[in-house]
Scaffold this active site. Sequence first.
Site, PDB file in Angstrom:
ATOM      1  N   ASP A  28       0.850  -1.177   0.000  1.00 56.48           N
ATOM      2  CA  ASP A  28       0.000   0.000   0.000  1.00 56.48           C
ATOM      3  C   ASP A  28       0.898   1.243   0.000  1.00 56.48           C
ATOM      4  O   ASP A  28       2.125   1.149   0.183  1.00 56.48           O
ATOM      5  CB  ASP A  28      -0.888  -0.042   1.252  1.00 56.48           C
ATOM      6  CG  ASP A  28      -1.949   1.035   1.251  1.00 56.48           C
ATOM      7  OD1 ASP A  28      -2.323   1.515   0.158  1.00 56.48           O
ATOM      8  OD2 ASP A  28      -2.416   1.420   2.341  1.00 56.48           O
ATOM      9  N   ASP A  30      -0.638   4.932   1.051  1.00 56.59           N
ATOM     10  CA  ASP A  30      -1.099   5.799   2.139  1.00 56.59           C
ATOM     11  C   ASP A  30      -1.049   5.048   3.463  1.00 56.59           C
ATOM     12  O   ASP A  30      -1.601   3.956   3.595  1.00 56.59           O
ATOM     13  CB  ASP A  30      -2.524   6.281   1.852  1.00 56.59           C
ATOM     14  CG  ASP A  30      -2.600   7.131   0.582  1.00 56.59           C
ATOM     15  OD1 ASP A  30      -2.120   8.268   0.621  1.00 56.59           O
ATOM     16  OD2 ASP A  30      -3.114   6.623  -0.434  1.00 56.59           O
ATOM     17  N   LYS A 221      -8.588  -3.149  -3.240  1.00 54.83           N
ATOM     18  CA  LYS A 221      -8.363  -4.097  -2.153  1.00 54.83           C
ATOM     19  C   LYS A 221      -9.573  -4.087  -1.226  1.00 54.83           C
ATOM     20  O   LYS A 221     -10.097  -3.011  -0.944  1.00 54.83           O
ATOM     21  CB  LYS A 221      -7.106  -3.703  -1.373  1.00 54.83           C
ATOM     22  CG  LYS A 221      -5.828  -3.766  -2.175  1.00 54.83           C
ATOM     23  CD  LYS A 221      -4.647  -3.181  -1.408  1.00 54.83           C
ATOM     24  CE  LYS A 221      -4.818  -1.702  -1.153  1.00 54.83           C
ATOM     25  NZ  LYS A 221      -3.687  -1.069  -0.480  1.00 54.83           N
TER      26      LYS A 221
END
Length: 309
Positions: A28, A30, A221
Amino acid sequence: MQRPRHILQLEAEEKRRFVDSFDRVFTDIDGVIFTLQHNIPHAPDAFNALQNAGKPVTYVTNNSVRSVDSTVHNFAKVGLEVQNEQIWHPAQTLVYYLRSIKFEGLIYIIASPKFKQVLSEAGYQLLDGPNHMIEDSFSELARHIFDKSPVRAVVIDVDFNLTSTKLLRAHLYLRNPDCLLFTGATDRLLPVTSDINIIGPGPFASILVEASGREPTVLGKPGRQLGEMLMQHYKVSEPSRVLMIGDMLAQDVKFGRMCGFQTLLVLSGGCTLEQLQAETSPELVPDFYADSVADFVKLFEELAPKAHA
């Protein structure tokens, strides 16, 4: 159920086995490299160390509000050189999927301008709106939601100007059994600060899914279709030799578990140590955790002397 272990609290041989157990990293962005408030210290050093160790990194984000070019630029500012093709977000994934099924036709879209731009530039015909306030009357509502356009797909992602009118219109298009439903980001909460979350796009998408009774194709996701596309694109034959890194249990860890990847939760974003320790669902408990991805820098430093012995 075995509890996750901190990567820096492993024994020396366990650390070596951990590093040797994966060939590729999906991560990921963020909460792992950036937050809304600051950059995660030494995160770029960690990813550079992983790549230098022969672990190619792909950045898999649910954030289609920020363009790929902007993300690459932000990476460069913190010392991380990344190519555009290393970044996957729901808008790009949707284009990849639509091409794979040879989709043709009109798309009704509830999403950000950046998301729409990706689809438009890929050659898809989009319909959106209404993008203005309407009069509070049923006749005015009907005028904006009943439409005979030949919509063949509905897409819902992050839209900061989402209205009930858009959801009602999308729901009516989905009465056509041949109309497809695609969702992007499904985050139920988005962390703003360490102690403040805001409602994410997931609950709004759930309204549409529940009202229509349709099973969506999830291209963010934790979508299975996203995982299958990533594994196909990168020719992953052994999912267990992929490490998924993220800061959210319901998005990143669940996604990794669903795909058969190893999972590493970092505590630099949307999940605290207390929340991790309180989690009991096997599909949401990671294999490992770290204070931040920067712990890889120390991990590789600890392994370096033996590696050169």
